[in-house]
Design an enzyme around this catalytic site. Structure first.
Site, PDB file in Angstrom:
ATOM      1  CB  THR A   1     -25.311   6.694  82.903  1.00 36.92           C
ATOM      2  OG1 THR A   1     -26.491   7.451  82.573  1.00 36.92           O
ATOM      3  CG2 THR A   1     -25.192   6.634  84.412  1.00 36.92           C
TER       4      THR A   1
ATOM      5  CG  ASP B   1     -33.137  49.913  68.839  1.00 34.11           C
ATOM      6  OD1 ASP B   1     -33.548  48.799  68.460  1.00 34.11           O
ATOM      7  OD2 ASP B   1     -33.851  50.929  68.866  1.00 34.11           O
ATOM      8  CD  GLN B   2     -33.812  42.726  70.422  1.00 31.92           C
ATOM      9  OE1 GLN B   2     -34.608  43.008  69.537  1.00 31.92           O
ATOM     10  NE2 GLN B   2     -33.761  41.527  70.975  1.00 31.92           N
TER      11      GLN B   2
ATOM     12  N   GLY C   1     -18.358  24.700  82.937  1.00 32.01           N
ATOM     13  CA  GLY C   1     -17.346  23.660  82.932  1.00 32.01           C
ATOM     14  C   GLY C   1     -17.403  22.815  81.683  1.00 32.01           C
TER      15      GLY C   1
ATOM     16  CD1 TRP D   1     -23.868  15.484  74.550  1.00 30.30           C
ATOM     17  CD2 TRP D   1     -23.963  17.113  76.059  1.00 30.30           C
ATOM     18  NE1 TRP D   1     -23.008  16.465  74.140  1.00 30.30           N
ATOM     19  CE2 TRP D   1     -23.055  17.484  75.046  1.00 30.30           C
ATOM     20  CE3 TRP D   1     -24.194  18.002  77.105  1.00 30.30           C
ATOM     21  CZ2 TRP D   1     -22.368  18.693  75.064  1.00 30.30           C
ATOM     22  CZ3 TRP D   1     -23.513  19.205  77.120  1.00 30.30           C
ATOM     23  CH2 TRP D   1     -22.603  19.536  76.111  1.00 30.30           C
TER      24      TRP D   1
ATOM     25  CD  GLU E   1     -17.095  16.458  81.804  1.00 30.40           C
ATOM     26  OE1 GLU E   1     -16.340  15.824  81.042  1.00 30.40           O
ATOM     27  OE2 GLU E   1     -18.190  16.895  81.441  1.00 30.40           O
TER      28      GLU E   1
END
Length: 614
Positions: free
Chosen positions: A455, A318-319, A345, A594, A388
């Protein structure tokens, strides 16, 4: 040059048992047999979006045998039982009744029995009765229509706050039938039920902020309104921000919580959260010229267990907010220096940017409305655009024009104002006439806090026969397959277009790219295809490669490895150190990577970036 969004392998909701909040257990009829020595507990054992599997468990908590049991509850309109086993389940409207079978009605003292059912809809049960009495095991005086609810207790007062505990006290509520007990709620979830007006909450996390309220229940099991809230921040904690003023930003992937099983909590347990400055949550989608949520289950709905939660507290049904967003909120409470941006994106979702650029004001308004949704407005400090690529080809080819990117970023800055971060991940194609030349990155820089220059992904098994080459070269080298495909050339080109050095972040991949069928240990060899990878051919996490195919050399500031007939390139703590020294010498604003799940469980690559930036 960004990974595709991984296919979402939605995990079945995780077997979290939820004892129904006492606030919901209001008597429905005169008790046939008061449940003074038994409890009924509900659990949602599976959830597939439009339906679910539920389970009720009856436990005899008394000292004498029970000969039969009946559970009653209400479902909201649209939620129903479609089939059941080990009980006879009937309904009258939204009211449901389950009675024991002939063979499982008798329960000895201390024994328990369960029955299950499949349900349709998304609702949760309320108003539970067991044999006519309260499902929590207390006696219940049935409410009379028109009975007054208990008043709100006084706002709790906090005292004796330590790293892991706090004492709470409050003034009593009033009720015409008398107060039975109080529910203590922490961040909206019940953590204790007490008969007095004080409670000591232990087992908390150091340096973490919690919000407490209290509700009273009367002897008819009616729940009154919540008290005012008190905010409590425990002492201690590892919330010291990184020094040096440099950005150390990591991407957290929305889909990583599924097959990769990488949760927001891993940022804390790995030690990475104490070393980073920013998180980009990826990815939101761009559809019909607007920012939209990609996976609402992962972002806002998934219930995390206590073991998988940053706070150590399980989500409840229920939050108001669950999922990754709530976990990020908890992480920010523990590490208040961290800023979180919502990234839109990426490789898969960039196709909608051209339409967005046709009406940039409407696009910016949609993005801000989504970021500032009141359910999670406190989670995000800005927005990141990962297009991109503008006026160039990525997964699809875009012809929006040279100025489209500048126009879009200008609209975002106008809409978000100066109090939000607005950033962009951009191409690192430093070749003559390449992707950097296709859009006005120099003109757009004035509207952005910084660029995440990607890069990495320069070379890989998307060219299956090679030649083998490092996917993230810092500099050029003799024999590099494409001129301008390296970090130094990309950064130099962006600077030449007027982008300030301190608005450029150097990109690091926490993964390697590799080929198979290779007979040459040094770069420049031929191959027959992509090397095997855990999630995608030709790609593997650093945490795997460091032991499965250790580095055998370096070239252009990046490691490479030759093992068997496989050839990989990836960054190590040592090469990251070299790259960070170069970034500092260039006056760059810092680095980004990444993405988190490719690192080791103790965050050695994040540590290398932090140590290298100083």
């Amino acid at each position: 040059m960004r990974f595709r969004n991984r296919a979402r392998q939605r995990a079945v909701a995780g077997l979290t048992t939820l004892l129904l909040p006492f606030a919901a257990m209001v008597g429905l009829a005169s008790p046939a047999q008061a449940a003074t020595s038994a409890t009924a507990t509900y659990a949602k054992t599976q959830d597939w979006g439009t339906g679910f599997e539920g389970k009720w468990t009856v436990k005899n908590t008394g000292t004498t045998s029970i000969s039969s049991w009946t559970i009653e509850w209400d479902f909201p309109s649209g939620t129903s039982v479609t089939s059941a086993w080990d009980a006879d389940v009937t309904s009258s409207g939204t009211h449901w009744t389950a009675k024991n079978k002939s063979w499982n009605g008798t329960l000895a003292a201390g024994a328990s029995v369960s029955f299950g059912f499949n349900g349709a809809g998304t609702g949760a049960p309320s108003n539970c009765l067991l044999n006519g009495g309260s499902c929590d095991g207390g006696t219940t005086t049935p409410p009379v229509p028109g009975d007054a609810l208990p008043s709100a207790p006084g706002t709790p007062t906090a005292s004796a706050i330590t790293n892991t505990s706090v004492n709470l006290s409050w003034s009593a509520a009033t009720d015409d039938k008398g107060i039975k007990n109080y529910d203590v709620l922490r961040d909206g979830a019940t953590v204790a039920t007490v008969t007095g007006t004080s409670y000591s909450n232990t087992g908390l996390t150091a340096g973490t902020t919690y919000s407490y309220t209290v509700k009273a229940r009367d002897t008819a099991d009616q729940t009154g309104p919540a008290s005012g809230a008190v905010s409590v921040t425990t002492t201690g904690g590892t919330t010291t921000p990184p020094t040096g003023g440099k950005v150390n930003l990591g991407y957290f992937t929305e889909w990583g919580i599924y097959g990769r099983n990488y949760q927001v909590k891993n940022l804390d347990t790995s030690g990475s959260a104490s070393k980073i400055t920013h998180i980009n949550y990826s990815f939101g989608n761009v559809t019909n010229g607007q920012c939209v949520m990609s996976d609402s289950y992962a972002a806002t709905d998934k219930a995390f267990t206590a073991a998988d939660s940053v706070s150590g507290v399980a989500d409840t049904w229920d939050q108001a907010l669950r999922g990754n967003f709530n976990q990020l909120r908890q992480l920010k409470a523990k590490y208040p220096n961290i800023k979180v941006l919502w990234s839109f994106g990426g490789w898969t979702y960039s196709g909608g940017f051209a339409q967005a650029a046709a009406n940039p004001t409407a696009f910016a308004q949609s993005c801000k409305a989504l970021v500032e949704d009141p359910r999670w407005a406190d989670v995000f400090d800005g927005i990141d655009i990962d297009w991109e690529y503008p006026n160039a080809c990525g997964l699809t080819c875009d012809t929006s024009g040279f100025s489209s990117f500048k126009t879009l970023t200008s609209a975002l800055r106008t809409e978000f104002g100066s109090n939000y971060l607005v950033t962009a991940a951009i191409t690192a194609d430093g070749s003559s006439g390449g992707k950097i030349d296709a859009a006005d990155y120099g003109g757009a820089a004035q509207y952005l806090n910084w660029y995440n220059v990607m890069t990495y992904d320069y070379f890989g098994a998307f060219n299956p026969t090679g030649p083998t080459a490092p996917h993230s070269p810092l500099t050029s080298y003799t024999g590099i397959p494409t001129a301008g495909f390296n970090s130094a050339d990309a950064i130099a080109k962006l600077k030449s277009k007027g982008v300030p050095s301190n608005k450029l972040l150097l990109g690091i991949g926490f993964y390697g790219r590799g080929w198979t069928g290779v007979t040459q240990a040094t770069p420049g060899g031929t191959a027959t295809g992509a090397a095997p990878g855990t999630y995608e051919a030709g790609i593997e996490d650093y945490k795997v490669l460091k032991t499965s195919c250790p580095s055998t050399g370096t070239i252009a500031g990046t490691a490479y490895a030759y093992c068997g007939n496989n050839w990989w390139s990836y960054d190590t703590p040592a090469t990251i150190g070299t790259k960070m020294a170069w970034a500092n010498a260039q006056g760059l604003g810092g680095a980004f990577f990444w993405e988190f799940s490719g690192d080791t469980s103790n965050g050695e690559l994040v540590s290398a970036i932090k140590n290298g930036l100083g």
